[in-house]
Motif scaffolding. Structure first.
Motif, PDB file in Angstrom:
ATOM      1  N   ILE A 214       0.821  -1.204   0.000  1.00 46.72           N
ATOM      2  CA  ILE A 214       0.000   0.000   0.000  1.00 46.72           C
ATOM      3  C   ILE A 214       0.858   1.258   0.000  1.00 46.72           C
ATOM      4  CG2 ILE A 214      -1.594   1.359   1.428  1.00 46.72           C
ATOM      5  CD1 ILE A 214      -2.976  -1.264   2.133  1.00 46.72           C
ATOM      6  N   VAL A 215       1.875   1.283   0.863  1.00 44.75           N
ATOM      7  CA  VAL A 215       2.765   2.447   0.910  1.00 44.75           C
ATOM      8  C   VAL A 215       3.513   2.598  -0.410  1.00 44.75           C
ATOM      9  CG1 VAL A 215       4.805   3.425   2.033  1.00 44.75           C
ATOM     10  CG2 VAL A 215       3.009   2.400   3.420  1.00 44.75           C
ATOM     11  N   ALA A 216       3.956   1.476  -0.984  1.00 44.34           N
ATOM     12  CA  ALA A 216       4.672   1.527  -2.264  1.00 44.34           C
ATOM     13  C   ALA A 216       3.787   2.102  -3.361  1.00 44.34           C
ATOM     14  CB  ALA A 216       5.151   0.132  -2.642  1.00 44.34           C
ATOM     15  N   LEU A 217       2.542   1.639  -3.451  1.00 47.33           N
ATOM     16  CA  LEU A 217       1.639   2.164  -4.474  1.00 47.33           C
ATOM     17  C   LEU A 217       1.368   3.643  -4.263  1.00 47.33           C
ATOM     18  CD1 LEU A 217      -0.872  -0.794  -4.785  1.00 47.33           C
ATOM     19  CD2 LEU A 217       0.644   0.058  -6.568  1.00 47.33           C
ATOM     20  N   GLN A 218       1.241   4.026  -3.012  1.00 48.91           N
ATOM     21  CA  GLN A 218       1.026   5.439  -2.680  1.00 48.91           C
ATOM     22  C   GLN A 218       2.172   6.286  -3.235  1.00 48.91           C
ATOM     23  OE1 GLN A 218       0.798   5.899   1.548  1.00 48.91           O
ATOM     24  NE2 GLN A 218      -1.127   6.988   1.464  1.00 48.91           N
ATOM     25  N   ARG A 219       3.390   5.867  -2.964  1.00 45.73           N
ATOM     26  CA  ARG A 219       4.561   6.667  -3.318  1.00 45.73           C
ATOM     27  C   ARG A 219       4.906   6.566  -4.800  1.00 45.73           C
ATOM     28  NH1 ARG A 219       8.333   6.074   2.191  1.00 45.73           N
ATOM     29  NH2 ARG A 219       6.625   6.634   3.598  1.00 45.73           N
ATOM     30  N   LEU A 220       4.764   5.386  -5.368  1.00 51.01           N
ATOM     31  CA  LEU A 220       5.022   5.237  -6.799  1.00 51.01           C
ATOM     32  C   LEU A 220       4.013   6.037  -7.619  1.00 51.01           C
ATOM     33  CD1 LEU A 220       5.797   1.412  -6.855  1.00 51.01           C
ATOM     34  CD2 LEU A 220       7.438   3.243  -7.340  1.00 51.01           C
ATOM     35  N   SER A 221       2.752   6.043  -7.190  1.00 49.50           N
ATOM     36  CA  SER A 221       1.718   6.808  -7.901  1.00 49.50           C
ATOM     37  C   SER A 221       1.980   8.302  -7.832  1.00 49.50           C
ATOM     38  CB  SER A 221       0.336   6.498  -7.317  1.00 49.50           C
ATOM     39  OG  SER A 221      -0.001   5.146  -7.501  1.00 49.50           O
ATOM     40  N   ALA A 222       2.688   8.730  -6.776  1.00 50.45           N
ATOM     41  CA  ALA A 222       3.024  10.147  -6.627  1.00 50.45           C
ATOM     42  C   ALA A 222       4.288  10.522  -7.398  1.00 50.45           C
ATOM     43  CB  ALA A 222       3.187  10.490  -5.151  1.00 50.45           C
ATOM     44  N   GLY A 223       4.915   9.545  -8.087  1.00 55.06           N
ATOM     45  CA  GLY A 223       6.072   9.837  -8.923  1.00 55.06           C
ATOM     46  C   GLY A 223       7.414   9.429  -8.359  1.00 55.06           C
ATOM     47  N   MET A 224       7.441   8.798  -7.179  1.00 51.98           N
ATOM     48  CA  MET A 224       8.700   8.371  -6.586  1.00 51.98           C
ATOM     49  C   MET A 224       9.259   7.179  -7.365  1.00 51.98           C
ATOM     50  SD  MET A 224       9.362   7.648  -2.504  1.00 51.98           S
ATOM     51  CE  MET A 224       8.752   9.279  -2.048  1.00 51.98           C
ATOM     52  N   THR A 225      10.576   7.063  -7.458  1.00 52.42           N
ATOM     53  CA  THR A 225      11.195   5.970  -8.202  1.00 52.42           C
ATOM     54  C   THR A 225      11.120   4.659  -7.413  1.00 52.42           C
ATOM     55  OG1 THR A 225      13.398   6.315  -7.264  1.00 52.42           O
ATOM     56  CG2 THR A 225      12.830   7.588  -9.255  1.00 52.42           C
ATOM     57  N   VAL A 226      11.199   3.547  -8.148  1.00 53.10           N
ATOM     58  CA  VAL A 226      11.209   2.235  -7.501  1.00 53.10           C
ATOM     59  C   VAL A 226      12.403   2.128  -6.555  1.00 53.10           C
ATOM     60  CG1 VAL A 226      11.468  -0.250  -7.926  1.00 53.10           C
ATOM     61  CG2 VAL A 226       9.972   1.116  -9.387  1.00 53.10           C
ATOM     62  N   GLN A 227      13.553   2.647  -6.969  1.00 57.61           N
ATOM     63  CA  GLN A 227      14.745   2.586  -6.134  1.00 57.61           C
ATOM     64  C   GLN A 227      14.540   3.315  -4.804  1.00 57.61           C
ATOM     65  OE1 GLN A 227      14.646   3.319  -9.334  1.00 57.61           O
ATOM     66  NE2 GLN A 227      16.020   1.879 -10.373  1.00 57.61           N
ATOM     67  N   ARG A 228      13.923   4.490  -4.869  1.00 56.71           N
ATOM     68  CA  ARG A 228      13.699   5.269  -3.649  1.00 56.71           C
ATOM     69  C   ARG A 228      12.681   4.577  -2.740  1.00 56.71           C
ATOM     70  NH1 ARG A 228      13.617  10.671  -1.825  1.00 56.71           N
ATOM     71  NH2 ARG A 228      13.009  10.523   0.381  1.00 56.71           N
ATOM     72  N   VAL A 229      11.636   4.035  -3.333  1.00 58.83           N
ATOM     73  CA  VAL A 229      10.620   3.353  -2.534  1.00 58.83           C
ATOM     74  C   VAL A 229      11.211   2.130  -1.848  1.00 58.83           C
ATOM     75  CG1 VAL A 229       8.456   2.068  -2.633  1.00 58.83           C
ATOM     76  CG2 VAL A 229       8.688   4.211  -3.889  1.00 58.83           C
ATOM     77  N   ALA A 230      12.006   1.354  -2.596  1.00 58.94           N
ATOM     78  CA  ALA A 230      12.641   0.169  -2.016  1.00 58.94           C
ATOM     79  C   ALA A 230      13.510   0.558  -0.819  1.00 58.94           C
ATOM     80  CB  ALA A 230      13.468  -0.556  -3.074  1.00 58.94           C
ATOM     81  N   MET A 231      14.259   1.627  -0.956  1.00 62.39           N
ATOM     82  CA  MET A 231      15.123   2.091   0.121  1.00 62.39           C
ATOM     83  C   MET A 231      14.295   2.569   1.316  1.00 62.39           C
ATOM     84  SD  MET A 231      18.066   5.051  -0.011  1.00 62.39           S
ATOM     85  CE  MET A 231      16.857   6.351  -0.337  1.00 62.39           C
ATOM     86  N   ASP A 232      13.231   3.341   1.053  1.00 63.22           N
ATOM     87  CA  ASP A 232      12.400   3.875   2.132  1.00 63.22           C
ATOM     88  C   ASP A 232      11.678   2.784   2.908  1.00 63.22           C
ATOM     89  OD1 ASP A 232      13.185   6.381   1.420  1.00 63.22           O
ATOM     90  OD2 ASP A 232      11.255   7.012   0.571  1.00 63.22           O
ATOM     91  N   LEU A 233      11.407   1.652   2.245  1.00 59.83           N
ATOM     92  CA  LEU A 233      10.721   0.553   2.912  1.00 59.83           C
ATOM     93  C   LEU A 233      11.687  -0.432   3.572  1.00 59.83           C
ATOM     94  CD1 LEU A 233       7.809  -0.238   0.416  1.00 59.83           C
ATOM     95  CD2 LEU A 233       7.738   1.111   2.510  1.00 59.83           C
ATOM     96  N   GLY A 234      12.980  -0.132   3.483  1.00 59.24           N
ATOM     97  CA  GLY A 234      13.965  -0.937   4.202  1.00 59.24           C
ATOM     98  C   GLY A 234      14.419  -2.197   3.496  1.00 59.24           C
TER      99      GLY A 234
END
Length: 265
Positions: A214-234
């Motif tokens: 859910i958090v990943a979809l939230q952030r990816l939909s807002a334009g964040m990169t997969v790399q950044r999301v992966a890092m932010d989620l640990g």
């Protein structure tokens, strides 16, 4: 008041005579949030761009592009729209159509999307024997056929589990084990694991994975990169994150969102 919140506040769907009405709204430079409220009418929240997160008493519902969350009549809820997000809100009078009695996330077909957008552009006082009313009949029939998506995060009612849920929502990269959480909330590991399963229907690992999706979809939909999301989620690597996402959603994140943005199933 921000323009988006003002538009929410000014539109009262329960004051309209028409059994089904729609409104099209756009967020601007920052995410927008609607306070907790309820309607007599049921509400469908369709995400056209960006994402919507809907809080109801029993859980958290994520609405990525080309999906919608259905909120039954009378249920308290609040909605958060991502930065630059666009949504279309559809309100349906109770007993107008056989729609779900519980919250659910629906995949929306291109046809239904266009019907909802068309209705949003029409006056809300349309004639009960005119063309708009006939279109509404087709819209409701199509809505009843839409498949559900597993984008629901059960939010536990138990106070100790709420503490864990709130902590993970604030810091989704937190990798504490069940044993470590049990120590923090003064429970045995076995009791905590049983309680999580009873309250959410999931193991702790599965529940946290659902939060990550859910958090990943939230952030990816807002334009964040997969790399950044992966890092932010640990996650230790991008590939580990993509593997988790594919396992949960059946597709890697880039493909999943590209298909949603094109209106594909």
């Amino acid at each position: 008041m921000h323009a988006f919140e003002a538009a929410f506040a000014e539109f009262d769907p329960d004051a309209t005579v028409a059994p089904v009405v729609a409104v099209h709204l756009t967020a601007q430079q920052r995410r927008s949030e609607q306070p907790v409220h309820r309607h007599r009418k049921g509400q469908l929240i369709l995400a056209l761009r960006g994402s919507v997160t809907c809080h109801v008493p029993t859980g958290l519902w994520m609405v990525p592009p080309q999906c919608a969350v259905w909120i039954p009549p009378g249920m308290t809820h609040s909605n958060r729209v991502s930065q630059h997000g666009q949504v279309c809100l559809l309100f349906v009078e109770p007993d107008t159509a056989p729609l779900p009695e519980v919250c659910c996330t629906l995949s929306i077909s291109p046809l239904l999307r266009e019907l909802i957008l068309y209705l949003a552009a029409q006056p809300t006082d349309y004639s009960p024997d005119g063309p708009t009313h006939r279109l509404v009949g087709v819209l409701l029939e199509q809505l009843g056929r839409m498949p559900t998506e597993q984008l629901h995060l059960p939010v536990p009612a138990h106070s100790r589990l709420r503490r864990i849920a709130d902590a993970l929502a604030s810091d989704p990269a937190n990798r504490s084990t069940v044993a470590e959480w049990a120590q923090q909330v003064a429970m045995s590991e076995r009791s905590l694991a049983r309680l999580i399963k009873a309250e959410t229907g999931m193991s702790f690992g599965r529940w946290r994975q659902q939060l990550h999706v859910i958090v990943a979809l939230q952030r990816l939909s807002a334009g964040m990169t997969v790399q950044r999301v992966a890092m932010d989620l640990g996650y230790e690597s991008v590939s580990a994150f993509i593997t988790m996402f594919r396992k949960a959603m059946g597709k890697p994140p880039g493909r999943y969102l590209a298909e949603r943005n094109r209106g594909e199933g």
